[in-house]
Design a protein around this motif. Sequence first.
Motif, PDB file in Angstrom:
ATOM      1  N   LYS A   1      48.443  28.235  30.064  1.00  0.00           N
ATOM      2  CA  LYS A   1      49.090  28.984  31.475  1.00  0.00           C
ATOM      3  C   LYS A   1      49.021  27.800  32.611  1.00  0.00           C
ATOM      4  O   LYS A   1      49.611  27.987  33.324  1.00  0.00           O
ATOM      5  CB  LYS A   1      48.247  29.972  32.071  1.00  0.00           C
ATOM      6  CG  LYS A   1      48.191  30.680  34.065  1.00  0.00           C
ATOM      7  CD  LYS A   1      46.603  30.895  34.036  1.00  0.00           C
ATOM      8  CE  LYS A   1      46.966  30.953  35.255  1.00  0.00           C
ATOM      9  NZ  LYS A   1      45.691  31.533  36.587  1.00  0.00           N
TER      10      LYS A   1
ATOM     11  N   HIS B   1      55.450  30.855  36.968  1.00  0.00           N
ATOM     12  CA  HIS B   1      54.565  31.079  36.084  1.00  0.00           C
ATOM     13  C   HIS B   1      54.743  32.134  35.948  1.00  0.00           C
ATOM     14  O   HIS B   1      54.377  32.394  34.503  1.00  0.00           O
ATOM     15  CB  HIS B   1      52.869  31.415  37.561  1.00  0.00           C
ATOM     16  CG  HIS B   1      52.058  31.577  36.980  1.00  0.00           C
ATOM     17  ND1 HIS B   1      51.718  32.111  37.613  1.00  0.00           N
ATOM     18  CD2 HIS B   1      51.392  31.411  35.494  1.00  0.00           C
ATOM     19  CE1 HIS B   1      50.119  33.139  36.560  1.00  0.00           C
ATOM     20  NE2 HIS B   1      50.283  32.387  35.582  1.00  0.00           N
ATOM     21  N   MET B   2      54.799  33.441  36.370  1.00  0.00           N
ATOM     22  CA  MET B   2      55.016  34.913  35.848  1.00  0.00           C
ATOM     23  C   MET B   2      56.271  35.045  35.098  1.00  0.00           C
ATOM     24  O   MET B   2      55.993  35.345  34.384  1.00  0.00           O
ATOM     25  CB  MET B   2      54.856  35.967  37.074  1.00  0.00           C
ATOM     26  CG  MET B   2      54.251  36.236  37.588  1.00  0.00           C
ATOM     27  SD  MET B   2      54.414  37.183  39.436  1.00  0.00           S
ATOM     28  CE  MET B   2      55.011  38.490  39.167  1.00  0.00           C
ATOM     29  N   HIS B   3      57.147  34.582  35.032  1.00  0.00           N
ATOM     30  CA  HIS B   3      58.380  34.514  34.384  1.00  0.00           C
ATOM     31  C   HIS B   3      58.264  33.465  33.442  1.00  0.00           C
ATOM     32  O   HIS B   3      58.181  33.961  32.213  1.00  0.00           O
ATOM     33  CB  HIS B   3      59.635  33.050  35.252  1.00  0.00           C
ATOM     34  CG  HIS B   3      61.223  33.575  35.408  1.00  0.00           C
ATOM     35  ND1 HIS B   3      60.644  32.447  33.845  1.00  0.00           N
ATOM     36  CD2 HIS B   3      61.840  34.257  34.224  1.00  0.00           C
ATOM     37  CE1 HIS B   3      62.223  32.566  33.387  1.00  0.00           C
ATOM     38  NE2 HIS B   3      62.807  33.863  33.159  1.00  0.00           N
TER      39      HIS B   3
ATOM     40  N   GLY C   1      55.747  35.396  30.805  1.00  0.00           N
ATOM     41  CA  GLY C   1      57.084  36.966  30.531  1.00  0.00           C
ATOM     42  C   GLY C   1      58.148  36.652  28.838  1.00  0.00           C
ATOM     43  O   GLY C   1      57.822  37.260  28.921  1.00  0.00           O
TER      44      GLY C   1
ATOM     45  N   ARG D   1      52.175  38.062  25.108  1.00  0.00           N
ATOM     46  CA  ARG D   1      52.117  38.512  26.333  1.00  0.00           C
ATOM     47  C   ARG D   1      51.854  39.462  27.105  1.00  0.00           C
ATOM     48  O   ARG D   1      50.277  40.201  27.706  1.00  0.00           O
ATOM     49  CB  ARG D   1      52.801  39.575  26.659  1.00  0.00           C
ATOM     50  CG  ARG D   1      54.546  37.793  26.932  1.00  0.00           C
ATOM     51  CD  ARG D   1      55.902  38.970  28.008  1.00  0.00           C
ATOM     52  NE  ARG D   1      56.339  40.045  27.022  1.00  0.00           N
ATOM     53  CZ  ARG D   1      56.776  39.820  26.212  1.00  0.00           C
ATOM     54  NH1 ARG D   1      57.368  38.695  25.329  1.00  0.00           N
ATOM     55  NH2 ARG D   1      57.586  41.572  25.596  1.00  0.00           N
TER      56      ARG D   1
ATOM     57  N   LYS E   1      48.420  39.631  29.674  1.00  0.00           N
ATOM     58  CA  LYS E   1      48.181  40.829  30.621  1.00  0.00           C
ATOM     59  C   LYS E   1      46.333  41.583  30.414  1.00  0.00           C
ATOM     60  O   LYS E   1      46.022  41.822  31.343  1.00  0.00           O
ATOM     61  CB  LYS E   1      48.701  42.067  29.458  1.00  0.00           C
ATOM     62  CG  LYS E   1      50.473  41.558  30.733  1.00  0.00           C
ATOM     63  CD  LYS E   1      50.575  43.499  30.358  1.00  0.00           C
ATOM     64  CE  LYS E   1      53.109  42.374  30.904  1.00  0.00           C
ATOM     65  NZ  LYS E   1      53.804  44.256  30.375  1.00  0.00           N
TER      66      LYS E   1
ATOM     67  N   TYR F   1      45.960  38.064  33.678  1.00  0.00           N
ATOM     68  CA  TYR F   1      47.444  37.386  34.099  1.00  0.00           C
ATOM     69  C   TYR F   1      48.471  38.068  34.296  1.00  0.00           C
ATOM     70  O   TYR F   1      48.866  38.986  33.549  1.00  0.00           O
ATOM     71  CB  TYR F   1      47.931  36.258  33.168  1.00  0.00           C
ATOM     72  CG  TYR F   1      46.868  35.685  33.168  1.00  0.00           C
ATOM     73  CD1 TYR F   1      46.390  35.082  34.393  1.00  0.00           C
ATOM     74  CD2 TYR F   1      46.743  35.329  31.710  1.00  0.00           C
ATOM     75  CE1 TYR F   1      45.684  34.190  33.543  1.00  0.00           C
ATOM     76  CE2 TYR F   1      45.423  34.638  31.580  1.00  0.00           C
ATOM     77  CZ  TYR F   1      44.732  33.471  32.385  1.00  0.00           C
ATOM     78  OH  TYR F   1      43.619  32.051  32.036  1.00  0.00           O
ATOM     79  N   ARG F   2      49.486  38.577  35.448  1.00  0.00           N
ATOM     80  CA  ARG F   2      50.562  38.728  36.103  1.00  0.00           C
ATOM     81  C   ARG F   2      51.621  38.299  35.028  1.00  0.00           C
ATOM     82  O   ARG F   2      52.122  36.507  35.327  1.00  0.00           O
ATOM     83  CB  ARG F   2      51.004  38.325  37.334  1.00  0.00           C
ATOM     84  CG  ARG F   2      50.129  38.733  38.162  1.00  0.00           C
ATOM     85  CD  ARG F   2      50.163  38.508  39.882  1.00  0.00           C
ATOM     86  NE  ARG F   2      51.359  39.447  40.212  1.00  0.00           N
ATOM     87  CZ  ARG F   2      51.477  39.330  41.451  1.00  0.00           C
ATOM     88  NH1 ARG F   2      50.863  38.622  42.374  1.00  0.00           N
ATOM     89  NH2 ARG F   2      53.026  40.173  42.235  1.00  0.00           N
ATOM     90  N   VAL F   3      52.180  38.912  34.403  1.00  0.00           N
ATOM     91  CA  VAL F   3      53.694  38.890  33.285  1.00  0.00           C
ATOM     92  C   VAL F   3      54.823  40.075  33.893  1.00  0.00           C
ATOM     93  O   VAL F   3      54.408  40.412  33.203  1.00  0.00           O
ATOM     94  CB  VAL F   3      52.842  38.621  32.260  1.00  0.00           C
ATOM     95  CG1 VAL F   3      53.891  37.952  30.694  1.00  0.00           C
ATOM     96  CG2 VAL F   3      51.443  37.425  31.183  1.00  0.00           C
ATOM     97  N   SER F   4      55.664  38.591  34.200  1.00  0.00           N
ATOM     98  CA  SER F   4      56.865  39.560  33.907  1.00  0.00           C
ATOM     99  C   SER F   4      57.540  38.196  34.467  1.00  0.00           C
ATOM    100  O   SER F   4      57.853  37.710  35.161  1.00  0.00           O
ATOM    101  CB  SER F   4      56.761  40.521  35.018  1.00  0.00           C
ATOM    102  OG  SER F   4      58.497  41.449  35.537  1.00  0.00           O
TER     103      SER F   4
ATOM    104  N   GLY G   1      58.777  37.533  38.308  1.00  0.00           N
ATOM    105  CA  GLY G   1      58.688  36.847  38.697  1.00  0.00           C
ATOM    106  C   GLY G   1      60.164  35.779  39.411  1.00  0.00           C
ATOM    107  O   GLY G   1      60.170  34.917  39.617  1.00  0.00           O
TER     108      GLY G   1
END
Length: 403
Positions: free
Chosen positions: A4, A191-193, A196, A203, A207, A211-214, A218
């Motif tokens: 990450k 980071h999120m992208h 994701g 993923r 989550k 972690y923010r995963v999208s 993102g």
Amino acid sequence: MLPKWLLFGVAFSLWPVSLGMAQSKGAYEKALERAVATMYAIDYDRAAQQFEEAIRLEPDNPRAYLYLATSYWMKTLYIQNSLLTTAFGLPADPYSASATTAFPHELRVQFDTAIRRMKEKAAGMVAAHPNNAEGHFWMGMAEGSESVFIASVDKKYLAAKGPADRSFDGMEKAVKLDPNFKDPYFSMGMHMHLLGTRGFFTRMLLKIMGYRVSKEEGRQYVELAMREGRYVSDDARLGLVLCHIREQNWKQALSTAGQVLQKFPQDSLLALVIGRIQSALGEHQEAAATFKLIAKRIKDKHPGYEVMSPGEIRLRLALALLGSGHANEAAEEAEQASHDAKAIPLVRAAAHLTLGQARDLLKNRAGAVAAYQATLALSPATPSHEKARQFLNHPYDGKVPPG
């Protein structure tokens, strides 16, 4: 899975932060603009000198220290032949020099010194104005840049985690202190992208770990920073290219990269990225136009293009021309590429091979055989050697891609 903190660090340490359209161009801004243009032209040593000149104008401003550190990081990746794979996520290329891990130790010392100086200035901003978002933002940029160097150059992912986490915390704090400050959304969005775009189970695990995963959200964050960022508008646009590459949205990637190249025509590496993507998509006519432009800028000694290998570009142009049915032009370009004594062995061998293929399509079998034999006469052996042996026995008929 890439760690990450590597993904996050790369997200905002890839490129120098832009100057911001809303700022008046005083002496400091003009000095930074000149240095950034020099860095885009891949003249990292002169860019470092120019960033130091900007620092002397405003020694307490963290921005130029970040650019200075970035120039050392980019020079390191350039020396290691890994700048395009790191910055744009492109796969290894058969006509580029292999990546290495070696680089001069002095570059690491210079990078560390620039980051230390930047942290001192950012810490001073935070101490003087703890509720000002920009101090936390610049400290986050310093921590993130340190993280990405450790991860991308040293390959020490666990060691990179500490500064990466501190960077993310700084970005979140900056957003909370000033919701109208959109620049932190660039790094957070990247980071999120990137997380994701990992596999489904990865993923889910991320989550669960909080972690923010999208990739969708993102990408929207990156677009927000591109539209409204004080400093990172241009960089977010370039980051959006990487988002589209990760999602294999090739048309959008090419369109966005073209916008960046129009503003920064000295960025020859970005021009090469565009041509490589076009070639990979089978857009041979478009790729040929791109490589012709690069070749012309090399010939005209356009800033930023003196680092390009004429032989490599002519080889790529020959392959694009051959793919679009222009065998005569392809033969001319391949022959010129084969005469570039400074080209790496991979390029020279592939140029002779491509010349043979073009001549086969032109029904010049004797000339094709001579080109294949010229390939085999080169050392060391390359993947083109095996293909040359194949086409010595069976003429190239164009049913498989050239090269």
